[in-house]
Design an enzyme around this catalytic site. Structure first.
Site, PDB file in Angstrom:
ATOM      1  N   ASP A  83      78.815 -85.740 -56.734  1.00  0.00           N
ATOM      2  CA  ASP A  83      79.766 -85.856 -56.292  1.00  0.00           C
ATOM      3  C   ASP A  83      81.052 -85.771 -56.915  1.00  0.00           C
ATOM      4  O   ASP A  83      80.741 -85.955 -57.783  1.00  0.00           O
ATOM      5  CB  ASP A  83      79.318 -87.324 -55.905  1.00  0.00           C
ATOM      6  CG  ASP A  83      79.414 -88.432 -56.455  1.00  0.00           C
ATOM      7  OD1 ASP A  83      78.773 -87.456 -58.252  1.00  0.00           O
ATOM      8  OD2 ASP A  83      79.799 -89.496 -56.796  1.00  0.00           O
ATOM      9  N   GLU A 141      77.385 -90.172 -57.683  1.00  0.00           N
ATOM     10  CA  GLU A 141      76.695 -91.268 -58.967  1.00  0.00           C
ATOM     11  C   GLU A 141      77.691 -92.034 -59.189  1.00  0.00           C
ATOM     12  O   GLU A 141      77.915 -93.171 -59.234  1.00  0.00           O
ATOM     13  CB  GLU A 141      76.897 -90.251 -60.011  1.00  0.00           C
ATOM     14  CG  GLU A 141      77.252 -90.867 -60.963  1.00  0.00           C
ATOM     15  CD  GLU A 141      78.295 -91.520 -61.497  1.00  0.00           C
ATOM     16  OE1 GLU A 141      78.197 -93.164 -62.742  1.00  0.00           O
ATOM     17  OE2 GLU A 141      79.656 -90.758 -61.783  1.00  0.00           O
TER      18      GLU A 141
HETATM   19 ZN    ZN Z   1      83.117 -90.161 -63.323  1.00  0.00          ZN
HETATM   20 ZN    ZN Z   2      80.418 -88.881 -64.040  1.00  0.00          ZN
END
Ligand code: ZN
Ligand code: ZN
Length: 412
Positions: A83, A141
């Protein structure tokens, strides 16, 4: 074949893949996608893994896992996050983001590219090694829920249990270098929304109220004693009140206040003590104020501790030193940043090793070190200027994953 001959035969194909790696990276960088919206990235990854001979599964929404079963033997898993961030890119690079307000400012495009490169090489050189190599691409994440989404979707039942899980993160270190260490390398993080309840009244009639503003102010000060008075000197903890909200108008005493807290720690026991102390102090202050209702605690944006297993980390460090030369491999400094990586190995009860991959221009980095201006002149992750140099960052990222995985797999 000995270990270095196995590495050589898998990495022999790398030279021919450099153009493809660069193009893949520029495409990803130009088309970043936010947490849980990694649709195009996930499609591209799944399609590529299929071409490389992996059995592909979609797990946890946009998560993708490829399994390359190559005879009996150990199982090694490598993980990349996919991401991007809500940041407006300011690098001016020719391949800068084409999506307004979205940027691969944490370098997850480097991670995806490097893991695809490693997967391709492992697929091409199947005769050189035996065992199972798993490439896992996780969503979200940055938002903290991506690894948990894959685990919640049955990850541990859908793929073979790995004997080791490997992960890497590009960092503002000189490109061409790697850094890791046994034990904690990234902190655990917790965010808590605390709501305390009072009794509202007219601002001129405080005796009719239980004032949540005074209560919240007292809580903020008392929370400072968790680190200063309850945490052992030398142990690490951060308790930050990042937001405190109550009331609308000077002559109204509101009936509640909310506090947003952020907590960092390197040790699960410290973390549990700090969280328990926060709840104890908030409840105690509410009781002291005569609060009419118990406070509410809402935990969110939680990241587990990243604490490398000594055994696997020793194996990886030795393999890196042998392949890249000891000067290219440093002991990692602990970072107060956080990751959800360890949720993946923890789902399998598997040991893991996580390392930092240098991405900064080595000449600019040395100049900044000499001038003592690294923090000012070398853009770090999440900066709109963060721009890892593709060469040699991408190829070192590929080699690191291949070398680390082969350290746990059998020779062909
Ligand atoms: Zn980051
Ligand atoms: Zn990262």
């Amino acid at each position: 074949m000995d270990r270095s001959a196995v590495e050589e035969s898998v990495l022999a194909g790398l030279e021919n893949e450099l153009d493809w790696l660069g193009e893949t990276y520029r495409q990803l960088h130009a088309h970043p996608e936010l947490s849980f919206q990694e649709h195009a990235t996930s499609e591209m990854v799944a399609e590529a893994l299929g071409r490389f001979g992996f059995a592909v599964q979609h797990i946890g929404g946009t998560g993708v896992v490829g399994v390359l079963a190559n005879g009996s033997g150990p199982v090694a898993m490598a993980r990349a996050d996919m991401d991007a961030l809500p940041v407006t890119e300011a690098t001016g690079l020719p391949y800068a983001s084409q999506s307004d307000g979205v940027m691969h400012a944490c370098g997850h495009d480097v991670h995806v590219t490097a893991l695809l490169g490693a997967a391709k090489l492992m697929g091409q050189a199947r005769s050189a090694w035996r065992g199972t190599f798993i490439a896992l691409f996780q969503p979200a994440e940055e938002a903290g829920g991506g690894a948990r989404a894959m685990v919640g979707d049955g990850l541990a039942d859908k793929v073979p249990r790995p004997g080791v899980v490997l992960g890497q993160h590009v960092m503002p270190l000189p490109a061409g270098t790697l850094a890791t260490a046994a034990g904690p390398v990234l902190s655990a993080a917790d965010s808590i929304k605390v709501t305390v309840h009072g009794v509202g009244s007219h601002g001129s009639m405080p005796h009719m109220s239980v004032d949540p503003v005074v209560l919240a102010a007292s809580i903020v000060l008392k929370l400072q004693t968790i680190v200063s008075r309850e945490t052992k000197p030398g142990e690490f903890a951060v308790v930050t009140v990042g937001a405190l909200n109550a009331g609308t108008k000077s002559n109204i005493i509101p009936d509640r206040a909310t506090l947003l807290l952020n907590i960092r720690s390197y040790d699960d026991a410290v973390r549990r003590r700090v969280l328990a102390a926060i709840e104890r102090i908030v409840r105690g202050e509410c009781a002291a104020a005569g609060s009419p209702r118990e406070p509410d605690f809402e935990y969110y944006d939680q990241f587990p501790l990243t604490s490398n297993y000594p055994g696997t980390t020793e194996t990886v460090t030795q393999a890196f030193a042998a392949h890249f030369g000891p000067r290219s491999v440093q002991g990692a400094q602990r970072q107060t940043a956080s990751e959800d990586f360890s949720a993946v190995p923890d789902a399998f009860g598997a040991p893991y090793t996580y390392w930092f991959l240098g991405g900064s221009d080595p000449a600019a980095y040395s100049a900044a070190v000499a001038a003592g201006t690294v923090d000012r002149d070398i853009p770090a992750n999440h900066s709109p200027f963060f721009a890892p140099v593709p060469d040699p960052t991408l190829s070192v990222g590929v080699r690191a994953l291949v070398v680390a995985a082969l350290a746990f797999l059998d020779a062909g």
